[in-house]
Write a protein that holds these residues in place. Sequence first.
Motif, PDB file in Angstrom:
ATOM      1  N   LYS A 208       0.833  -1.209   0.000  1.00  0.00           N
ATOM      2  CA  LYS A 208       0.000   0.000   0.000  1.00  0.00           C
ATOM      3  C   LYS A 208       0.868   1.261   0.000  1.00  0.00           C
ATOM      4  O   LYS A 208       0.570   2.231  -0.687  1.00  0.00           O
ATOM      5  CB  LYS A 208      -0.949  -0.009   1.195  1.00  0.00           C
ATOM      6  CG  LYS A 208      -2.117  -0.970   1.019  1.00  0.00           C
ATOM      7  CD  LYS A 208      -3.084  -0.887   2.181  1.00  0.00           C
ATOM      8  CE  LYS A 208      -4.291  -1.757   1.990  1.00  0.00           C
ATOM      9  NZ  LYS A 208      -4.038  -3.171   1.860  1.00  0.00           N
ATOM     10  N   SER A 209       1.954   1.235   0.767  1.00  0.00           N
ATOM     11  CA  SER A 209       2.883   2.374   0.777  1.00  0.00           C
ATOM     12  C   SER A 209       3.532   2.546  -0.586  1.00  0.00           C
ATOM     13  O   SER A 209       3.689   3.672  -1.070  1.00  0.00           O
ATOM     14  CB  SER A 209       3.970   2.179   1.837  1.00  0.00           C
ATOM     15  OG  SER A 209       3.403   2.086   3.118  1.00  0.00           O
TER      16      SER A 209
ATOM     17  N   LEU B 186       2.317   1.850  -3.455  1.00  0.00           N
ATOM     18  CA  LEU B 186       1.346   2.434  -4.379  1.00  0.00           C
ATOM     19  C   LEU B 186       1.137   3.926  -4.142  1.00  0.00           C
ATOM     20  O   LEU B 186       0.667   4.630  -5.024  1.00  0.00           O
ATOM     21  CB  LEU B 186       0.005   1.693  -4.286  1.00  0.00           C
ATOM     22  CG  LEU B 186       0.032   0.258  -4.812  1.00  0.00           C
ATOM     23  CD1 LEU B 186      -1.282  -0.447  -4.485  1.00  0.00           C
ATOM     24  CD2 LEU B 186       0.312   0.227  -6.313  1.00  0.00           C
ATOM     25  N   LEU B 187       1.485   4.404  -2.962  1.00  0.00           N
ATOM     26  CA  LEU B 187       1.329   5.826  -2.636  1.00  0.00           C
ATOM     27  C   LEU B 187       2.592   6.644  -2.901  1.00  0.00           C
ATOM     28  O   LEU B 187       2.558   7.877  -2.842  1.00  0.00           O
ATOM     29  CB  LEU B 187       0.950   5.980  -1.159  1.00  0.00           C
ATOM     30  CG  LEU B 187      -0.425   5.448  -0.755  1.00  0.00           C
ATOM     31  CD1 LEU B 187      -0.561   5.457   0.760  1.00  0.00           C
ATOM     32  CD2 LEU B 187      -1.522   6.266  -1.408  1.00  0.00           C
TER      33      LEU B 187
ATOM     34  N   THR C 147       5.563   8.760  -4.397  1.00  0.00           N
ATOM     35  CA  THR C 147       5.765   9.694  -5.500  1.00  0.00           C
ATOM     36  C   THR C 147       7.195   9.531  -6.012  1.00  0.00           C
ATOM     37  O   THR C 147       8.031   8.884  -5.371  1.00  0.00           O
ATOM     38  CB  THR C 147       5.568  11.150  -5.038  1.00  0.00           C
ATOM     39  OG1 THR C 147       6.589  11.460  -4.082  1.00  0.00           O
ATOM     40  CG2 THR C 147       4.192  11.370  -4.435  1.00  0.00           C
TER      41      THR C 147
ATOM     42  N   ASP D 297       9.531  10.749  -3.403  1.00  0.00           N
ATOM     43  CA  ASP D 297       9.712   9.789  -2.305  1.00  0.00           C
ATOM     44  C   ASP D 297      10.810   8.783  -2.644  1.00  0.00           C
ATOM     45  O   ASP D 297      11.668   8.473  -1.812  1.00  0.00           O
ATOM     46  CB  ASP D 297       8.425   9.015  -2.019  1.00  0.00           C
ATOM     47  CG  ASP D 297       7.314   9.856  -1.438  1.00  0.00           C
ATOM     48  OD1 ASP D 297       7.608  10.874  -0.777  1.00  0.00           O
ATOM     49  OD2 ASP D 297       6.141   9.488  -1.647  1.00  0.00           O
TER      50      ASP D 297
ATOM     51  N   GLN E  62       1.848   1.127 -10.105  1.00  0.00           N
ATOM     52  CA  GLN E  62       0.764   2.031  -9.740  1.00  0.00           C
ATOM     53  C   GLN E  62      -0.276   2.102 -10.860  1.00  0.00           C
ATOM     54  O   GLN E  62      -1.481   2.039 -10.611  1.00  0.00           O
ATOM     55  CB  GLN E  62       1.304   3.429  -9.427  1.00  0.00           C
ATOM     56  CG  GLN E  62       2.108   3.481  -8.151  1.00  0.00           C
ATOM     57  CD  GLN E  62       2.857   4.793  -7.962  1.00  0.00           C
ATOM     58  OE1 GLN E  62       3.152   5.505  -8.909  1.00  0.00           O
ATOM     59  NE2 GLN E  62       3.174   5.110  -6.715  1.00  0.00           N
TER      60      GLN E  62
END
Length: 108
Positions: free
Chosen positions: A66-67, A69-70, A72, A75, A99
């Motif tokens: 989940k992280s 997929l978030l 950027t 990041d 993603q």
Amino acid sequence: MKSYCNITDSGMEDKANGSVDTKSPVENGQLPDPANWGVADVVNYFKATGFEEQATAFQDQEIDGKSLLLMTRNDVLTGLSIKLGPALKIYEYHVKPLQTQHLKSNAS
């Protein structure tokens, strides 16, 4: 945890740090959906794609599916404390396509 197979174009030469554009784990002809991956799954994915050294950064930062997929571009480039070259490849050839695949599979 899932195991991954590497599909490479026979015309491409394998290079260090997963720099072969076509090298990516596929599952049933498409990229896997990391939404339910744990940290170990993320680490194993990047090890399987040729980023063995950089995979530990995902472990250190506790990046699960989940992280992932978030994340950027910023990041990946600055938040993981890995060298710029591998970070760019990780984002462009792996994080971004994962993603995109996730969004496509959940849009239907």
